[in-house]
Design a protein around this motif. Structure first.
Motif, PDB file in Angstrom:
ATOM      1  N   GLN A 144       1.591  -2.852  -1.427  1.00 21.98           N
ATOM      2  CA  GLN A 144       0.660  -3.264  -0.369  1.00 21.98           C
ATOM      3  C   GLN A 144       1.292  -4.309   0.549  1.00 21.98           C
ATOM      4  O   GLN A 144       1.113  -4.267   1.768  1.00 21.98           O
ATOM      5  CB  GLN A 144      -0.632  -3.816  -0.967  1.00 21.98           C
ATOM      6  CG  GLN A 144      -1.690  -4.180   0.082  1.00 21.98           C
ATOM      7  CD  GLN A 144      -3.056  -4.380  -0.527  1.00 21.98           C
ATOM      8  OE1 GLN A 144      -3.200  -4.474  -1.735  1.00 21.98           O
ATOM      9  NE2 GLN A 144      -4.077  -4.433   0.308  1.00 21.98           N
ATOM     10  N   SER A 161       1.839  -2.548   3.929  1.00 18.52           N
ATOM     11  CA  SER A 161       0.646  -2.995   4.669  1.00 18.52           C
ATOM     12  C   SER A 161      -0.538  -2.061   4.480  1.00 18.52           C
ATOM     13  O   SER A 161      -1.353  -1.895   5.390  1.00 18.52           O
ATOM     14  CB  SER A 161       0.952  -3.141   6.173  1.00 18.52           C
ATOM     15  OG  SER A 161       2.009  -4.040   6.377  1.00 18.52           O
ATOM     16  N   GLU A 162      -0.605  -1.419   3.331  1.00 18.85           N
ATOM     17  CA  GLU A 162      -1.772  -0.623   2.972  1.00 18.85           C
ATOM     18  C   GLU A 162      -1.803  -0.456   1.461  1.00 18.85           C
ATOM     19  O   GLU A 162      -0.781  -0.602   0.785  1.00 18.85           O
ATOM     20  CB  GLU A 162      -1.749   0.742   3.656  1.00 18.85           C
ATOM     21  CG  GLU A 162      -0.550   1.611   3.339  1.00 18.85           C
ATOM     22  CD  GLU A 162      -0.550   2.925   4.109  1.00 18.85           C
ATOM     23  OE1 GLU A 162      -0.703   3.978   3.465  1.00 18.85           O
ATOM     24  OE2 GLU A 162      -0.389   2.879   5.348  1.00 18.85           O
ATOM     25  N   SER A 163      -2.972  -0.166   0.928  1.00 18.44           N
ATOM     26  CA  SER A 163      -3.126  -0.041  -0.514  1.00 18.44           C
ATOM     27  C   SER A 163      -2.316   1.143  -1.032  1.00 18.44           C
ATOM     28  O   SER A 163      -2.161   2.165  -0.349  1.00 18.44           O
ATOM     29  CB  SER A 163      -4.605   0.145  -0.879  1.00 18.44           C
ATOM     30  OG  SER A 163      -5.351  -0.986  -0.495  1.00 18.44           O
ATOM     31  N   TYR A 164      -1.820   0.980  -2.258  1.00 15.72           N
ATOM     32  CA  TYR A 164      -1.012   2.042  -2.849  1.00 15.72           C
ATOM     33  C   TYR A 164      -1.854   3.251  -3.203  1.00 15.72           C
ATOM     34  O   TYR A 164      -2.894   3.153  -3.843  1.00 15.72           O
ATOM     35  CB  TYR A 164      -0.307   1.538  -4.105  1.00 15.72           C
ATOM     36  CG  TYR A 164       0.329   2.652  -4.916  1.00 15.72           C
ATOM     37  CD1 TYR A 164       1.363   3.424  -4.381  1.00 15.72           C
ATOM     38  CD2 TYR A 164      -0.119   2.958  -6.199  1.00 15.72           C
ATOM     39  CE1 TYR A 164       1.944   4.449  -5.105  1.00 15.72           C
ATOM     40  CE2 TYR A 164       0.458   3.984  -6.942  1.00 15.72           C
ATOM     41  CZ  TYR A 164       1.485   4.725  -6.390  1.00 15.72           C
ATOM     42  OH  TYR A 164       2.048   5.747  -7.104  1.00 15.72           O
ATOM     43  N   GLU A 200       0.734  -4.281  -5.945  1.00 17.58           N
ATOM     44  CA  GLU A 200       0.713  -5.453  -5.050  1.00 17.58           C
ATOM     45  C   GLU A 200       1.961  -5.485  -4.179  1.00 17.58           C
ATOM     46  O   GLU A 200       1.896  -5.790  -2.983  1.00 17.58           O
ATOM     47  CB  GLU A 200       0.617  -6.735  -5.883  1.00 17.58           C
ATOM     48  CG  GLU A 200      -0.728  -6.930  -6.569  1.00 17.58           C
ATOM     49  CD  GLU A 200      -0.719  -8.123  -7.518  1.00 17.58           C
ATOM     50  OE1 GLU A 200       0.283  -8.879  -7.521  1.00 17.58           O
ATOM     51  OE2 GLU A 200      -1.713  -8.309  -8.247  1.00 17.58           O
TER      52      GLU A 200
END
Length: 736
Positions: free
Chosen positions: A514, A518-521, A511
């Motif tokens: 992200q 600004s993007e999913s891990y 979390e």
């Protein structure tokens, strides 16, 4: 609760406490004290005498008593062996730079005469002990059983810098760590406060070499090309860390990408040569490990890496064999390196240049120095956790951890950046089967990557742009230390996260990623971003980008009082310091009839952004004698006086002020001065003759004019020089 403990011979010094550190456990101190080492042996046997299994059990069921009891067993058993070694050799000292978290490693730094043999003895005695308690079922190294490894002295000239400032700045011995003096051998920097042991006085050449060495014994005596040689070798050694953890295929990709980024730059050929040198050193490391493990592989480094990796990851016994071989080679190469340094010191550092054959002698001297340093860095490559370059130690250990404030160049920050990237890749590889854990564990190195990367960018023109700038900014937010980011709090662990299990921590870490990025891990995605950033930082810090300047202004008076010349000096210093590409130092003198502390405070107030070195005026000499105090200080003091840079290349430009401080500045810039081979500038105001006519002091004018003539002869390398006449204009003369 375990904090760092120091052992000198058989005397165990009191433990020093760090209230800011948390154990990460819910048990109170009284409950922890009741846990017995006998319980620890039971738990160790249950987990097959493997520290990794003990940690896995704790992660799965959260039973604090189990890991705490094994931790107590570990501490008591290791300490007993160290005490036995200290009883046999009173010159030894031991420092355990420990974390309050029992899941952490427990590494020992060994100091004093006989340290390498002590390390060998410990490793052998530990294997004998584990054979006994396991009834012969295993012969594991201490790194396998307890995550404990021993280290010996590290980067010598670097450590001498840290030692000097450590002793000078510490309010009490308890504020300083012996580990900071030997930190090249062990990367334990996130630890509690330490005690400083008393090192016995040197009594033979070996002890002098390893406890009393100064940079002048090595870098300082190498000649005019010392700066290039020192920078080149540190660059190569930092690149060995990258090569080691990139892997052969990824290393080729990195080299190709860097070559493309530096296309057309004349520096590429030199860079390519350094990359090749780093690869050759890693090749030596791989061949030694391969051969001593009894393995065979093709000449390709990728094949050698795979053979070693297959053995290491194939079984516990295989991993233990690799560790045993590396421990042995670490000791072997440490001895080789010390022998080489001793030989270098005897044959070159302590002898004057010969009357004939100087060129060949200097070439041989450089070759001997590089050979000794290569052996030393190879020894660190065999160690389980070590920095390869002095640059990284200065950045992380001296400055970030010990707050020493050593001035670093852009290339030194680049070296540290490369080493942090290598360690980051090592953690990703180690935890590749658990991506959330990889994110948490590697965050320490990612934070250091950002620190060094931003330092390179601050010292480079033009600045980073595009994706590299964006990624560096976002990663900096993700791993910020001030204020501390959520990701670093999870790694600690902060009390907020201490009671969470590994899955919950991983979710919180993802979390945090992200939110910042600004993007999913995605572990591979993060790795690709760091690798791309690594190429850009290496490219921009090598070509024709502008390097920062470290300027030393030397003057007898500088400030609001004393007339036009001191005011000019003050404005010059302040103006130079406004440029972030410059670190400005002022060497000046305490004004007469003032208290030293008050005088220093006044100078600091008049010179915001400037680092002040104020020479005491203990004899209360008048203003026209301050220049004499300045020259006396330069002649009688060593480089590093008053916290000025300690390295021979610590200053890039020296500015003297005419007849007032020009002679002192000239001494500093002389071939045998504090900072030889630097850019030397001398400010000329109204010529002395003209000034003396205005003031009615014609005889003094001739004396001052003679001083200026001598200064300008030195600047322009001429035998005769006529002082300029005409309007009273500012004249700045520069000698490169």
């Amino acid at each position: 609760m375990r904090t760092a403990t120091l052992y000198t011979a058989v005397t165990i010094q009191p433990k020093s406490q760090n209230p800011e550190r948390s154990t990460g456990f819910s048990l109170g101190d009284s409950q922890i004290q009741e846990i017995s080492k006998e319980r620890g042996m039971e738990e160790l046997k249950k987990n097959k005498f493997l520290w990794a299994e003990v940690k896995k059990t704790f992660a799965n069921d959260g039973k604090e008593e189990a890991i705490l009891s094994v931790g107590r067993l570990r501490t008591e058993q290791v300490n007993k062996m160290l005490t036995d070694l200290g009883s046999a050799n009173k010159d030894l000292s031991f420092c355990a730079v420990g974390s309050a978290n029992s899941t952490s490693d427990y590494d020992i730094t060994v100091g004093g005469r006989g340290d390498i043999q002590a390390m060998r003895s410990f490793n052998k005695k530990f294997v004998d002990w584990i054979k006994g308690v396991s009834n012969g079922s295993c012969d594991y190294e201490s790194g396998v059983v307890f995550d404990t490894n021993l280290y010996v002295a590290g980067h010598l000239p670097v450590m001498e810098n840290i030692r000097a400032k450590t002793v000078q700045q510490a309010a009490t011995p308890q504020q300083v760590s012996r580990a900071e003096l030997h930190a090249a051998s062990s990367e334990r920097r996130d630890r509690a406060g330490q005690d400083l042991p008393k090192v016995k006085a040197a009594s033979d050449e070996d002890e002098i070499l390893w406890d009393g060495v100064t940079e002048d014994d090595f870098e300082g005596n190498l000649g005019p090309d010392v700066l290039k040689l020192s920078e080149e070798r540190q660059d190569v050694y930092a690149l060995t860390k990258l090569r080691k953890y990139y892997g052969y295929t990824e290393w080729d990709i990195f080299k190709t990408s860097l070559g493309s980024a530096m296309q057309g730059k004349p520096e590429w050929n030199d860079t390519d040569s350094r990359l090749t040198s780093a690869q050759e050193l890693v090749g030596t490391y791989l061949k030694e490990v391969l051969q001593n493990c009894g393995l065979t592989a093709g000449p390709d480094q990728g094949e050698m890496e795979k053979a070693i990796e297959d053995l290491e990851e194939g079984s516990v016994n295989g991993a233990n064999k690799v560790l045993h071989v590396r421990n042995s080679l670490y000791a072997d190469y440490s001895e080789k390196a010390r022998d080489a340094f001793l030989k270098f010191r005897k044959e070159y550092a302590l002898k004057p240049k010969p009357d004939t054959g100087i060129s060949q002698w200097e070439a041989d001297r450089k070759k001997a120095y590089v050979s000794a340093m290569d052996l030393f860095v190879l020894s660190l490559m065999f160690a389980m956790e070590a920095y390869h370059s002095g640059s990284a130690i200065k950045d992380v250990v001296a400055n970030q951890q010990a707050n020493r404030g050593l001035p670093l160049t852009r290339s030194q920050y680049r070296d540290s950046f490369n080493e942090q990237t290598g360690d980051f890749l090592k953690d990703l590889h180690h935890y590749h089967s658990d991506p959330p854990k990889a994110l948490i564990q590697s965050s320490k190195y990612l934070s250091r990557i950002c620190f060094a990367g931003n330092a390179v960018d601050d010292r480079t023109t033009p600045k980073l742009t595009g994706q590299a700038q964006t990624d560096l900014k976002k990663f900096t937010t993700l791993t910020s230390k001030n204020p501390e980011s959520e990701l670093l709090k999870i790694r600690k662990p902060d009390p907020k996260y201490a009671q969470m299990n590994e899955i919950e921590k991983g979710q919180k870490a993802a979390e945090a990623y992200q939110k910042a990025i600004s993007e999913s891990y995605n572990m591979d995605g993060m790795k690709k971003k760091v690798e791309d950033l690594n190429v850009v930082i290496n490219a921009c810090s090598r070509g024709d980008a502008t390097e920062e300047k470290r300027i030393l202004v030397v003057c007898d008076m500088s400030g609001q009082s004393g007339g036009a010349v001191p005011v000019f000096n003050m404005k010059l210093c302040v103006g130079l310091a406004k440029n972030p590409m410059r670190d400005v130092y002022l060497l000046t003198v305490q004004q007469p009839a003032t208290d030293y502390a008050a005088a220093l405070a006044a100078v600091e107030k008049d010179h915001p952004g400037v680092k002040i070195a104020l020479v005491p005026n203990d004899k209360n000499l008048p203003a026209d004698r301050l220049k004499d105090l300045l020259e006396e200080a330069v002649k009688s003091k060593q480089r590093g006086y008053m916290d000025l840079p300690k390295e021979p290349n610590g200053i890039s430009t020296i500015i003297g002020d005419s007849r007032f401080s020009g002679p002192a500045a000239q001494l500093i810039a002389a071939p045998n001065g504090w900072y030889p081979q630097v850019q030397y500038a001398n400010i000329m105001h109204m010529p002395a003759i003209e000034a003396s006519e205005v003031r009615g002091r014609l005889v003094q004018g001739f004396v001052d004019s003679r001083t200026e003539v001598d200064l300008l002869r030195e600047v322009f390398n001429v035998d005769k020089y006529t002082p300029p006449c005409g309007p009273p204009l500012l004249r700045l003369t520069i000698k490169s």
